[in-house]
Every structure is written in C-alpha cells, then in structure tokens.
Design a protein around this motif. Structure first.
Motif, short mmCIF file in Angstrom:
data_model
loop_
_atom_site.label_atom_id
_atom_site.label_comp_id
_atom_site.label_asym_id
_atom_site.label_seq_id
_atom_site.Cartn_x
_atom_site.Cartn_y
_atom_site.Cartn_z
N UNK A 1 9.94 40.81 50.18
CA UNK A 1 10.61 40.12 51.28
C UNK A 1 9.56 39.56 52.24
N UNK A 2 9.07 38.39 51.92
CA UNK A 2 7.95 37.81 52.65
C UNK A 2 8.31 37.52 54.10
N UNK A 3 9.46 36.93 54.35
CA UNK A 3 9.83 36.59 55.73
C UNK A 3 9.91 37.82 56.60
N UNK A 4 10.46 38.89 56.07
CA UNK A 4 10.53 40.12 56.87
C UNK A 4 9.13 40.65 57.17
N UNK A 5 8.24 40.60 56.20
CA UNK A 5 6.87 41.07 56.43
C UNK A 5 6.16 40.20 57.46
N UNK A 6 6.37 38.90 57.42
CA UNK A 6 5.76 38.00 58.39
C UNK A 6 6.35 38.21 59.78
N UNK A 7 7.67 38.39 59.87
CA UNK A 7 8.31 38.61 61.16
C UNK A 7 7.78 39.87 61.82
N UNK A 8 7.51 40.90 61.02
CA UNK A 8 7.02 42.16 61.58
C UNK A 8 5.65 41.99 62.25
N UNK A 9 4.86 41.04 61.78
CA UNK A 9 3.54 40.81 62.37
C UNK A 9 3.64 40.25 63.78
N UNK A 10 4.76 39.63 64.10
CA UNK A 10 4.94 39.00 65.41
C UNK A 10 5.44 39.96 66.48
N UNK B 1 -2.09 37.76 47.18
CA UNK B 1 -2.47 38.80 48.13
C UNK B 1 -3.46 38.25 49.16
N UNK B 2 -4.37 37.35 48.74
CA UNK B 2 -5.30 36.78 49.71
C UNK B 2 -4.56 35.91 50.72
N UNK B 3 -3.57 35.16 50.27
CA UNK B 3 -2.76 34.37 51.20
C UNK B 3 -2.02 35.30 52.17
N UNK B 4 -1.51 36.42 51.68
CA UNK B 4 -0.87 37.39 52.56
C UNK B 4 -1.83 37.96 53.58
N UNK B 5 -3.04 38.27 53.12
CA UNK B 5 -4.07 38.76 54.04
C UNK B 5 -4.38 37.71 55.10
N UNK B 6 -4.56 36.47 54.67
CA UNK B 6 -4.88 35.39 55.59
C UNK B 6 -3.78 35.21 56.63
N UNK B 7 -2.54 35.29 56.18
CA UNK B 7 -1.41 35.18 57.11
C UNK B 7 -1.43 36.31 58.13
N UNK B 8 -1.70 37.52 57.68
CA UNK B 8 -1.73 38.67 58.58
C UNK B 8 -2.81 38.50 59.64
N UNK B 9 -3.97 38.03 59.24
CA UNK B 9 -5.08 37.84 60.18
C UNK B 9 -4.76 36.75 61.19
N UNK B 10 -4.27 35.61 60.72
CA UNK B 10 -4.03 34.48 61.62
C UNK B 10 -2.86 34.74 62.56
N UNK B 11 -1.81 35.38 62.08
CA UNK B 11 -0.63 35.60 62.91
C UNK B 11 -0.87 36.63 63.99
N UNK B 12 -1.68 37.63 63.72
CA UNK B 12 -1.92 38.69 64.71
C UNK B 12 -3.12 38.41 65.59
N UNK B 13 -3.89 37.37 65.31
CA UNK B 13 -5.16 37.16 65.99
C UNK B 13 -5.01 36.77 67.45
#
Length: 340
Positions: free
Chosen positions: A98-107, A228-240
């Motif tokens: 569930x990509x959207x849920x994982x991305x929303x949690x970062x915010x 997985x690298x795209x997921x890592x990149x998203x986590x870094x950029x969204x939380x930065x």
C-alpha cells in the motif's frame, strides 16, 4: 592506483580481512564468505566490511588498485554480506504493497516534541559538540549525497526517469559545482571545525550510520531492487524539509556559522519542491510502468525508517547520557599549510 581516502581501522573479523586484502593490492586474498555468517548483520563489523566493498564502486581507497572493484572473490564476499543485511531488513519490517498509505505516514509530524527524533532533540536541546558529532556522522552520507540514487537512472523510463533526473540535477548543484549539496555540506563541516575531506570521518562514524549509507548502495547496485531505491528516495525527500528546518534552527541557535546554516536552509526550500515531484512523478511514474514493484517501494520506505530509527536510538541514547555517540573523536579541520 586510486587516490581515494585512506583505509579505516577494522572493527572485527570480516572488516579486518577486507582491509588486509585491500592493503595487499592485487595479491590480497579476501576473507571467506563463511566469516560473514558469524557477523551480526547490523553490527559494526559487517556494516564496515560492506561499506568498504561498496566504496570500491565509488571513489575507492588510496593505494588500492582500481581493478579490485571487479575481483570475483570480492563480489562473492559482497553478495554474502548483502544477503545477511537484506535478510535482516526484510525481517525487521512489516511489508505490504500500500504505497499511498506508506507515503502518507511520512508526512505525519507530531504535535509537539518527538522524543525519538534527532532533529527535535537538537533543535530544543542540542549543544555545539552534539551538532559537530551529528555532522561527522552524517558526512559518510552527505559527502556522496546524490551518488547512490544515480544508480537507478538507467533503470527507469518515462515520467519516473525525467523527474528523477530533475531532482538529481538540483542535488548536484543545477550545473554549478559550488551549489552541489555535497559541497555545501563540506562547507558546513568547515564552519564546525571538522575535516571535510571525503571519508575522513569514517573511523568516527558508528555502524548504525554506515547502515544508512549501505542501504542506498544495496538498493542502487541491484537492479532488482530499483523499486526499493525509489521508496528510499521518496522517504528521504518527503521527510527532509521539516527536519532540515529544525537543524537550521539548531545551528543558528549555537552560532555555528553561515555555511553551517546554509546547507539545511537549502534543503528546507529544495526538498519541499522535491517532495511533490518524487511522489507525483517518480513514484507514480514507476508504478504506472511497473505496478508489480509496489511492494518493493513500500519495502524501501520501511527499511529506510528501520535503519534511521536505529541510528537515532544510538545518537540520542549517548547524548542523553552526556556521552559521545562517536567511536573516536572527529577529525578536526586541518590548518592550511604555511606559505613560504
């Protein structure tokens, strides 16, 4: 011969064997892959050994022949170490697709102080010595900041590739060497009286810090883990962006210097833009092309949280006890040579 940084000190059986093999040049024998089975997957020894093996694909080490990068025995050892690391990562996260849920949690930002957050701690309580330690620890990543993510570029297509290139262009200074984020971080280190040469703080950095960098190299060098690298990149950029704002405030509060503040102020602005681009174009573009990679994207996000949380526990545990979080004192800035 490479003109990279000096080899570091060993931290156990496996890293000692890797360092010995690299020091011996072309004739050096690598430790047997069986030695990896005795090493803790997230421990100091295995993480340093893996960092050394990965670094052969970046700048190498002083005096080490460049041909060692593709030594079959070195690659076999790296695969064995990677598999141990990867298995520990997979065992430590919940999984799912569930990509959207994982991305929303970062915010999600806590309403008040977050006791598990390094940037919250440094913003509220950080002293200059702790900010210097944080810079030394993070230098193993920030002095190569955008490099590991660049491995994914030839593995993407269409929207995902175009957006990823646009973000990487910013990371590398948008065509201006003096604006490259790695250069800005080196200037931050100089303001904090730290040696900013590539690799100089490696001996000081704990294994938990090496794991955060090894994660990027693992995902970047394996095409099968491009999601997985795209997921890592998203986590870094969204939380930065919010974390960078807190760190800029902390550096300003202790009077660290304009260059120290500039690095994080740059990330407050740039990563606020990157957050939208990575989510709407990089992640969405990848999944439009390869929807079967959704679980890998989530894994990349979750694995990033796993290693970052481990580093935060290490740093905060030491600092709250009034102790150093480093393995040895950080290397200070070297005085310029006297002019005759």
């Amino acid at each position: 011969m490479s003109r990279g940084p000096e080899l570091p000190e060993a931290r156990g059986e496996v890293s000692a064997g890797v360092i010995e093999a690299l020091s011996a040049g072309r004739s050096g024998a690598w430790p047997a892959p069986e030695a990896v089975a005795r090493a803790e997957p997230l421990g100091e020894d295995l993480q340093l050994a893996l960092y050394l093996l990965y670094e052969l694909h970046y700048r190498g080490f002083s005096g080490v022949p460049e041909e060692r990068e593709w030594d079959p025995a070195a690659l076999g050892l790296r695969v064995a170490a990677e598999e141990r690391f990867l298995a520990a990562l997979r065992a430590g996260v919940a999984g799912g697709d569930r990509v959207e849920r994982a991305l929303d949690a970062l915010l999600v930002e806590p309403a008040g102080d977050d006791p598990a957050s390094v940037s919250h701690f440094l913003a509220r309580h950080g002293e200059l010595w702790q900010l210097r330690e944080y810079a030394a620890v993070r230098s193993v990543y920030h002095l190569k900041e955008a490099d590991p993510h660049a491995w994914v570029l030839p593995r993407l297509t269409g929207r995902a590739k175009a957006a990823m290139v646009a973000i990487e262009f910013d990371e590398f200074g948008a065509g201006r060497a003096e604006r490259a984020h790695a250069r800005l971080f080196a200037e931050l280190m100089t303001d904090l009286d730290l040696d900013a040469d590539y690799g100089r703080q490696l001996d000081a950095a704990p294994g938990a810090a090496l794991a955060t960098v090894n994660l990027m190299s693992l995902f970047g060098l394996r095409r099968a883990l491009r999601g997985a690298l795209v997921g890592h990149f998203a986590a870094v950029e969204i939380t930065s962006s919010p974390g960078s704002r807190r760190l800029a405030d902390a550096l300003r509060r202790v009077g660290a210097g304009p260059a120290a503040e500039r690095f994080y102020e740059e990330h407050v602005e740039a990563d606020a833009v990157h957050e939208q681009l990575v989510r709407r174009e990089v992640v969405a573009g990848l999944l439009a092309d390869e929807p079967e990679l959704a679980a890998d994207v989530v894994f990349g996000i979750d694995a990033t949280g796993l290693v970052e949380d481990a580093l935060a526990r290490h740093l905060l545990g030491a600092w709250r006890a009034g102790q150093t979080a480093l393995r040895r004192p950080p290397s200070p800035s070297r005085a310029p040579e006297a002019v005759a």
